[in-house]
Write a protein that holds these residues in place. Structure first.
Motif, PDB file in Angstrom:
ATOM      1  N   PHE A  87     -17.294  49.271 -12.234  1.00 58.68           N
ATOM      2  CA  PHE A  87     -16.169  48.931 -14.008  1.00 58.68           C
ATOM      3  C   PHE A  87     -15.486  48.241 -13.710  1.00 58.68           C
ATOM      4  O   PHE A  87     -14.991  47.864 -12.445  1.00 58.68           O
ATOM      5  CB  PHE A  87     -15.770  50.314 -14.323  1.00 58.68           C
ATOM      6  CG  PHE A  87     -15.014  50.404 -14.757  1.00 58.68           C
ATOM      7  CD1 PHE A  87     -15.474  50.488 -16.439  1.00 58.68           C
ATOM      8  CD2 PHE A  87     -13.443  50.626 -15.349  1.00 58.68           C
ATOM      9  CE1 PHE A  87     -14.853  50.386 -17.875  1.00 58.68           C
ATOM     10  CE2 PHE A  87     -13.348  50.592 -16.363  1.00 58.68           C
ATOM     11  CZ  PHE A  87     -13.679  49.954 -17.685  1.00 58.68           C
ATOM     12  N   ASP A  88     -15.472  47.204 -14.733  1.00 64.49           N
ATOM     13  CA  ASP A  88     -14.774  45.864 -14.390  1.00 64.49           C
ATOM     14  C   ASP A  88     -13.750  46.797 -15.500  1.00 64.49           C
ATOM     15  O   ASP A  88     -13.554  46.233 -16.754  1.00 64.49           O
ATOM     16  CB  ASP A  88     -15.690  44.462 -14.989  1.00 64.49           C
ATOM     17  CG  ASP A  88     -14.881  43.329 -15.400  1.00 64.49           C
ATOM     18  OD1 ASP A  88     -13.527  43.298 -15.687  1.00 64.49           O
ATOM     19  OD2 ASP A  88     -15.004  42.264 -14.873  1.00 64.49           O
ATOM     20  N   ASN A  89     -12.457  46.959 -14.931  1.00 61.05           N
ATOM     21  CA  ASN A  89     -11.561  47.473 -15.947  1.00 61.05           C
ATOM     22  C   ASN A  89     -10.749  45.917 -17.159  1.00 61.05           C
ATOM     23  O   ASN A  89     -10.740  46.833 -17.914  1.00 61.05           O
ATOM     24  CB  ASN A  89     -10.580  47.839 -14.797  1.00 61.05           C
ATOM     25  CG  ASN A  89      -9.346  49.173 -15.594  1.00 61.05           C
ATOM     26  OD1 ASN A  89      -9.409  49.263 -17.299  1.00 61.05           O
ATOM     27  ND2 ASN A  89      -8.295  49.237 -15.218  1.00 61.05           N
ATOM     28  N   GLY A  90     -11.081  44.631 -16.347  1.00 60.52           N
ATOM     29  CA  GLY A  90     -10.079  43.702 -17.195  1.00 60.52           C
ATOM     30  C   GLY A  90     -11.284  43.578 -18.514  1.00 60.52           C
ATOM     31  O   GLY A  90     -10.671  43.021 -19.697  1.00 60.52           O
ATOM     32  N   LYS A  91     -12.942  43.305 -18.233  1.00 59.49           N
ATOM     33  CA  LYS A  91     -13.587  43.200 -19.599  1.00 59.49           C
ATOM     34  C   LYS A  91     -13.636  44.758 -19.956  1.00 59.49           C
ATOM     35  O   LYS A  91     -14.613  45.048 -21.438  1.00 59.49           O
ATOM     36  CB  LYS A  91     -14.666  42.594 -18.511  1.00 59.49           C
ATOM     37  CG  LYS A  91     -14.517  41.072 -18.583  1.00 59.49           C
ATOM     38  CD  LYS A  91     -15.747  40.595 -17.975  1.00 59.49           C
ATOM     39  CE  LYS A  91     -15.274  39.114 -17.742  1.00 59.49           C
ATOM     40  NZ  LYS A  91     -16.657  38.159 -17.086  1.00 59.49           N
ATOM     41  N   ASN A  92     -13.490  45.885 -19.404  1.00 64.41           N
ATOM     42  CA  ASN A  92     -14.007  47.320 -20.169  1.00 64.41           C
ATOM     43  C   ASN A  92     -15.827  47.127 -20.054  1.00 64.41           C
ATOM     44  O   ASN A  92     -16.062  47.543 -21.208  1.00 64.41           O
ATOM     45  CB  ASN A  92     -13.567  47.417 -21.588  1.00 64.41           C
ATOM     46  CG  ASN A  92     -13.334  49.191 -21.576  1.00 64.41           C
ATOM     47  OD1 ASN A  92     -13.415  49.866 -20.137  1.00 64.41           O
ATOM     48  ND2 ASN A  92     -13.147  49.012 -22.484  1.00 64.41           N
ATOM     49  N   ILE A  93     -16.081  46.934 -18.647  1.00 62.27           N
ATOM     50  CA  ILE A  93     -17.887  46.827 -18.573  1.00 62.27           C
ATOM     51  C   ILE A  93     -17.992  47.957 -17.828  1.00 62.27           C
ATOM     52  O   ILE A  93     -17.454  47.538 -16.584  1.00 62.27           O
ATOM     53  CB  ILE A  93     -18.483  45.762 -18.795  1.00 62.27           C
ATOM     54  CG1 ILE A  93     -17.475  44.822 -19.615  1.00 62.27           C
ATOM     55  CG2 ILE A  93     -19.605  45.344 -18.522  1.00 62.27           C
ATOM     56  CD1 ILE A  93     -18.156  42.999 -19.746  1.00 62.27           C
ATOM     57  N   LEU A  94     -19.050  48.604 -17.962  1.00 63.96           N
ATOM     58  CA  LEU A  94     -19.801  49.872 -17.105  1.00 63.96           C
ATOM     59  C   LEU A  94     -20.814  49.494 -16.446  1.00 63.96           C
ATOM     60  O   LEU A  94     -22.081  48.962 -17.638  1.00 63.96           O
ATOM     61  CB  LEU A  94     -19.662  51.133 -17.206  1.00 63.96           C
ATOM     62  CG  LEU A  94     -20.079  52.424 -16.491  1.00 63.96           C
ATOM     63  CD1 LEU A  94     -19.049  52.328 -15.617  1.00 63.96           C
ATOM     64  CD2 LEU A  94     -20.361  53.422 -17.233  1.00 63.96           C
ATOM     65  N   ILE A  95     -21.063  48.539 -15.103  1.00 67.69           N
ATOM     66  CA  ILE A  95     -22.531  48.237 -14.863  1.00 67.69           C
ATOM     67  C   ILE A  95     -22.694  49.457 -13.750  1.00 67.69           C
ATOM     68  O   ILE A  95     -22.472  50.120 -12.645  1.00 67.69           O
ATOM     69  CB  ILE A  95     -22.257  47.411 -13.886  1.00 67.69           C
ATOM     70  CG1 ILE A  95     -21.406  46.212 -14.522  1.00 67.69           C
ATOM     71  CG2 ILE A  95     -23.587  46.841 -13.753  1.00 67.69           C
ATOM     72  CD1 ILE A  95     -21.142  45.058 -14.229  1.00 67.69           C
ATOM     73  N   LEU A  96     -24.202  50.297 -14.765  1.00 69.97           N
ATOM     74  CA  LEU A  96     -24.965  50.885 -13.224  1.00 69.97           C
ATOM     75  C   LEU A  96     -26.309  50.475 -12.924  1.00 69.97           C
ATOM     76  O   LEU A  96     -27.119  49.795 -14.216  1.00 69.97           O
ATOM     77  CB  LEU A  96     -25.381  52.028 -14.505  1.00 69.97           C
ATOM     78  CG  LEU A  96     -24.172  53.206 -14.738  1.00 69.97           C
ATOM     79  CD1 LEU A  96     -25.013  53.960 -16.065  1.00 69.97           C
ATOM     80  CD2 LEU A  96     -22.958  53.376 -14.275  1.00 69.97           C
ATOM     81  N   THR A  97     -26.241  49.942 -11.962  1.00 71.25           N
ATOM     82  CA  THR A  97     -27.447  49.748 -11.009  1.00 71.25           C
ATOM     83  C   THR A  97     -28.859  51.238 -10.965  1.00 71.25           C
ATOM     84  O   THR A  97     -28.577  52.332 -10.555  1.00 71.25           O
ATOM     85  CB  THR A  97     -27.225  49.062  -9.730  1.00 71.25           C
ATOM     86  OG1 THR A  97     -26.315  48.061 -10.030  1.00 71.25           O
ATOM     87  CG2 THR A  97     -28.525  48.483  -9.534  1.00 71.25           C
ATOM     88  N   LEU A  98     -29.543  50.932 -11.364  1.00 74.71           N
ATOM     89  CA  LEU A  98     -30.723  51.979 -11.369  1.00 74.71           C
ATOM     90  C   LEU A  98     -31.587  52.049 -10.187  1.00 74.71           C
ATOM     91  O   LEU A  98     -31.594  50.601  -8.872  1.00 74.71           O
ATOM     92  CB  LEU A  98     -31.641  52.072 -12.557  1.00 74.71           C
ATOM     93  CG  LEU A  98     -30.209  51.698 -13.523  1.00 74.71           C
ATOM     94  CD1 LEU A  98     -31.747  52.722 -15.330  1.00 74.71           C
ATOM     95  CD2 LEU A  98     -29.406  53.358 -13.986  1.00 74.71           C
ATOM     96  N   ASN A  99     -32.760  52.663 -10.285  1.00 69.68           N
ATOM     97  CA  ASN A  99     -33.099  52.929  -8.891  1.00 69.68           C
ATOM     98  C   ASN A  99     -34.601  51.756  -8.453  1.00 69.68           C
ATOM     99  O   ASN A  99     -35.248  51.660  -7.790  1.00 69.68           O
ATOM    100  CB  ASN A  99     -33.886  54.253  -8.438  1.00 69.68           C
ATOM    101  CG  ASN A  99     -35.333  54.783  -9.861  1.00 69.68           C
ATOM    102  OD1 ASN A  99     -34.149  54.680 -10.794  1.00 69.68           O
ATOM    103  ND2 ASN A  99     -36.672  55.068  -9.732  1.00 69.68           N
ATOM    104  N   GLU A 100     -34.951  51.122  -9.934  1.00 68.68           N
ATOM    105  CA  GLU A 100     -36.215  50.218  -9.308  1.00 68.68           C
ATOM    106  C   GLU A 100     -35.148  48.497 -10.153  1.00 68.68           C
ATOM    107  O   GLU A 100     -35.803  47.748 -10.823  1.00 68.68           O
ATOM    108  CB  GLU A 100     -36.678  50.490 -10.648  1.00 68.68           C
ATOM    109  CG  GLU A 100     -37.859  51.790  -9.971  1.00 68.68           C
ATOM    110  CD  GLU A 100     -38.782  51.014  -9.364  1.00 68.68           C
ATOM    111  OE1 GLU A 100     -39.123  50.363  -9.374  1.00 68.68           O
ATOM    112  OE2 GLU A 100     -38.918  51.961  -9.112  1.00 68.68           O
ATOM    113  N   GLU A 101     -33.881  48.816  -9.462  1.00 64.50           N
ATOM    114  CA  GLU A 101     -33.409  47.421  -9.394  1.00 64.50           C
ATOM    115  C   GLU A 101     -32.588  46.927 -11.443  1.00 64.50           C
ATOM    116  O   GLU A 101     -32.817  46.018 -11.674  1.00 64.50           O
ATOM    117  CB  GLU A 101     -33.784  46.057  -8.583  1.00 64.50           C
ATOM    118  CG  GLU A 101     -33.327  46.650  -7.194  1.00 64.50           C
ATOM    119  CD  GLU A 101     -34.469  45.353  -6.191  1.00 64.50           C
ATOM    120  OE1 GLU A 101     -34.262  44.216  -6.481  1.00 64.50           O
ATOM    121  OE2 GLU A 101     -35.251  45.974  -5.883  1.00 64.50           O
ATOM    122  N   GLU A 102     -32.682  48.096 -11.772  1.00 61.83           N
ATOM    123  CA  GLU A 102     -32.239  47.706 -13.096  1.00 61.83           C
ATOM    124  C   GLU A 102     -31.265  47.868 -13.561  1.00 61.83           C
ATOM    125  O   GLU A 102     -30.218  48.370 -12.575  1.00 61.83           O
ATOM    126  CB  GLU A 102     -33.164  49.434 -14.435  1.00 61.83           C
ATOM    127  CG  GLU A 102     -34.803  48.986 -13.995  1.00 61.83           C
ATOM    128  CD  GLU A 102     -34.493  50.419 -13.181  1.00 61.83           C
ATOM    129  OE1 GLU A 102     -34.686  50.861 -12.504  1.00 61.83           O
ATOM    130  OE2 GLU A 102     -36.066  51.020 -13.658  1.00 61.83           O
TER     131      GLU A 102
END
Length: 173
Positions: free
Chosen positions: A78-93
């Motif tokens: 979670f990038d608190n400054g930009k308020n972006i949640l980044i999820l990395t999934l099992n196939e590198e998605e």
């Protein structure tokens, strides 16, 4: 088989598909949250949480056919400054979610009710994970509706998104 038999089998198959589809829709609407978190709390406690994988759905728009694929969250940032949640999934998605709010976890589903934008990036399945095989779907909530764009089979993709649906659902089997 005669023509009448084939027609009857076809009608029964369509009725079965229609029934299954409405049952799938009912299941997604019968969600009950066991846990509610902020994006920051989700990042902090991800390792302690039991989250099932499942099929992706963005504002009511399925990635692929309902329940025909499986995605599991491997890491959360979670990038608190930009308020972006980044999820990395099992196939590198990668799933990037701008201004996510109302994150809820249920028995077989994770939901993020609201977001301003979602970008889903994946490599063509079964192909090398190289730049030319990287594809995307973008969903932008402009406050009135959801604008959908993709660089993968755009003419065949369903672009119907609904603000009344959660921004993101990962629906388990």
């Amino acid at each position: 088989m005669n023509l009448l038999t084939i027609i009857i089998i076809g009608v029964l198959a369509l009725l079965g598909i229609s029934y299954w589809s409405t049952q799938t829709e009912k299941k997604t609407n019968e969600f009950q949250a066991d846990l509610k978190l902020s994006a920051s709390e989700f990042e902090q406690h991800f390792g302690e949480l039991k989250i099932n994988g499942g099929t992706l759905r963005f504002w009511g728009n399925w990635f692929g056919k309902p329940m025909d694929n499986y995605h599991e969250i491997k890491s959360v940032e979670f990038d608190n400054g930009k308020n972006i949640l980044i999820l990395t999934l099992n196939e590198e998605e990668n799933l990037k979610i701008w201004n996510p709010s109302n994150l809820e976890i249920g028995k077989k589903e994770l939901r993020i009710k609201n977001a301003d934008k979602i970008l889903f990036e994946w490599h063509l399945y079964g192909e090398d994970k190289i730049g030319e095989n990287l594809k995307f779907e973008s969903y932008i909530n402009n406050g009135i509706n959801i604008k959908f764009t993709t660089d993968y089979m755009a003419e065949k993709r369903n672009d119907k998104c609904y603000k009344s649906e959660p921004a993101l659902s990962i629906i388990g089997f």
